[in-house]
Design a protein around this motif. Structure first.
Motif, short mmCIF file in Angstrom:
data_model
loop_
_atom_site.label_atom_id
_atom_site.label_comp_id
_atom_site.label_asym_id
_atom_site.label_seq_id
_atom_site.Cartn_x
_atom_site.Cartn_y
_atom_site.Cartn_z
N ARG A 172 0.84 -1.21 0.00
CA ARG A 172 0.00 0.00 0.00
C ARG A 172 0.87 1.26 0.00
O ARG A 172 0.56 2.25 -0.66
CB ARG A 172 -0.92 -0.01 1.23
N PHE A 175 1.99 1.83 -3.62
CA PHE A 175 0.93 2.34 -4.49
C PHE A 175 0.59 3.79 -4.18
O PHE A 175 0.25 4.56 -5.08
CB PHE A 175 -0.33 1.47 -4.36
N PRO A 180 -3.46 7.06 -9.27
CA PRO A 180 -4.24 5.86 -9.62
C PRO A 180 -4.11 5.46 -11.10
O PRO A 180 -4.19 4.28 -11.43
CB PRO A 180 -5.69 6.27 -9.29
N HIS A 183 -1.32 2.93 -11.53
CA HIS A 183 -1.30 1.74 -10.68
C HIS A 183 -1.15 0.45 -11.47
O HIS A 183 -0.55 -0.51 -10.98
CB HIS A 183 -2.56 1.70 -9.81
N LYS A 187 1.65 -2.22 -10.71
CA LYS A 187 1.32 -3.62 -10.43
C LYS A 187 2.14 -4.56 -11.32
O LYS A 187 2.67 -5.57 -10.85
CB LYS A 187 -0.17 -3.85 -10.66
#
Length: 377
Positions: A172, A175, A180, A183, A187
């Motif tokens: 977390r 990230f 966003p 992301h 990932k």
């Protein structure tokens, strides 16, 4: 960042690089155990997930893999100590063989130079005294080195446990550094980093096992003394890219010279090592680990040397996975993509001096370089 002048951007990147290296040099005693624990914890993730899938309590699912690693390391240390013990038992014979080799060397030097045997003995005695002085200084710092090793090993299981326990917090945290919209790229980078580290370490364990069996077994069949010790030393040193194999060859020759007065065992050891390395590089390792992360040989060697100068053997061992992870990050970051190209092995099929398209930050037709590191996807 794109509004900043190019010279300022490059200066910031270089200052950042200098700052990172400075932090590593100053804090390597703290950073290296954390880095090693991070890589081992990623290697243990599949076992942890398997145990959690079958409803094991989380603490037990973390402790069991750590215990398995501790048992494996204990077996390796026991095997190595047994082989060293057999070498110590042969010390009187080794001393006689060394004397024979020194006399032969002295005769050869006398035949090609004006140095008499008396001058050679004086030279050897002087250098021996220097070596004894250096050994005394090394012994005075042995307690500090030993205590630091115990601290290193003692902290590893604690760090591994806490990293696996708090892995969701760490993810977390990563990230939250990015918008966003980015992301998905983050990932992908995390998954690829996990795959690279996991496959690198597992591949090395497999490589050490079969190289010890192959090299030690063949040398034992041929009749070389201390064959298993030569095999395990070479297999362990081979974990250090490029440099380790050279040191392993030298140690193999030295061990063979001390256990024999003839020259044929030395030639045999070198030939067997060459054959096993050929099989490892061209047949066994590519089939075991599949595709490879492309790191060019220049920066692989530089990474090993820099890692060794910063943190010794642990720095040399960790240099390759660190470079591989950095390349994954750089390749997915538009700002630092050129650093990924610099570390990589993808040579443009045409000269960037002639073709403008090969100077841009995009994928280009490439041809493989000379060397590649052994990795899985």
């Amino acid at each position: 960042m794109t509004d900043i002048p190019l010279t300022v951007r490059r200066s910031i990147e270089l200052l950042g690089l200098v700052l990172v290296i400075t932090i590593l040099v100053i804090g390597h005693n703290i950073i290296m155990p954390v880095l090693m624990a991070f890589f081992i914890s990623i290697m243990l993730l599949p076992v942890f997930r398997f145990l959690r899938k079958y409803k094991f309590p989380e603490p037990a699912a973390i402790i069991i893999p750590i215990l398995l690693v501790a048992i494996l390391l204990g077996l390796i240390v026991w095997f190595f100590s047994m082989q060293v013990g057999s070498l110590i038992e042969d010390f009187p014979q080794i001393k006689r063989n060394v004397g024979i080799h020194l006399n032969a060397l002295s005769s050869w030097v006398s035949s090609i130079s004006d140095f008499s045997t008396k001058e050679q003995v004086k030279f050897i005695n002087d250098k021996s005294n220097d070596l004894l002085g250096m050994a005394g200084k090394a012994a005075s710092g042995a307690a500090v080195t030993l205590s630091s090793i115990f601290v290193f090993v003692g902290l590893l299981p604690i760090y591994i446990y806490l990293m696996l326990f708090y892995k969701d917090i760490l993810l977390r945290f990563i990230f939250m550094w990015f918008k966003p919209d980015h992301h998905d790229k983050v990932k992908d980078a995390i998954y690829e980093t996990e795959s690279i580290i996991k496959n690198y370490l597992v591949g090395l364990l497999i490589q050490v096992t079969y190289m010890t069996i192959l090299l030690g077994g063949i040398l034992m069949i041929v009749g070389i003394k201390h064959a298993l010790l030569i095999g395990v030393i070479f297999a362990m040193l081979n974990l250090i890219p490029y440099v380790g194999a050279l040191i392993g060859n030298l140690i193999g020759v030295m061990l063979t010279l001390t256990s024999s007065t003839e020259l044929w065992p030395v030639i045999t050891v070198l030939l067997v090592i060459a054959v096993v390395q050929f099989l490892d590089n061209n047949i066994l390792m590519p089939r075991i680990v599949g595709s490879k992360v492309k790191i060019n040989a220049l920066f692989a060697i530089l990474g090993v040397i820099i890692g060794g100068s910063i943190a010794g053997v642990s720095g040399m061992f960790l240099s390759m996975p660190v470079i591989a992870v950095l390349k994954v990050i750089f390749d997915r970051t538009e700002t630092f993509k050129q650093w990924g190209v610099l570390l990589g092995d993808e040579r443009p099929s045409k000269s960037p001096m002639t073709f403008a398209s090969f100077r841009k930050k995009k994928a280009v037709p490439a041809k493989p370089g000379v060397e590649k590191t052994k990795e899985k996807d």
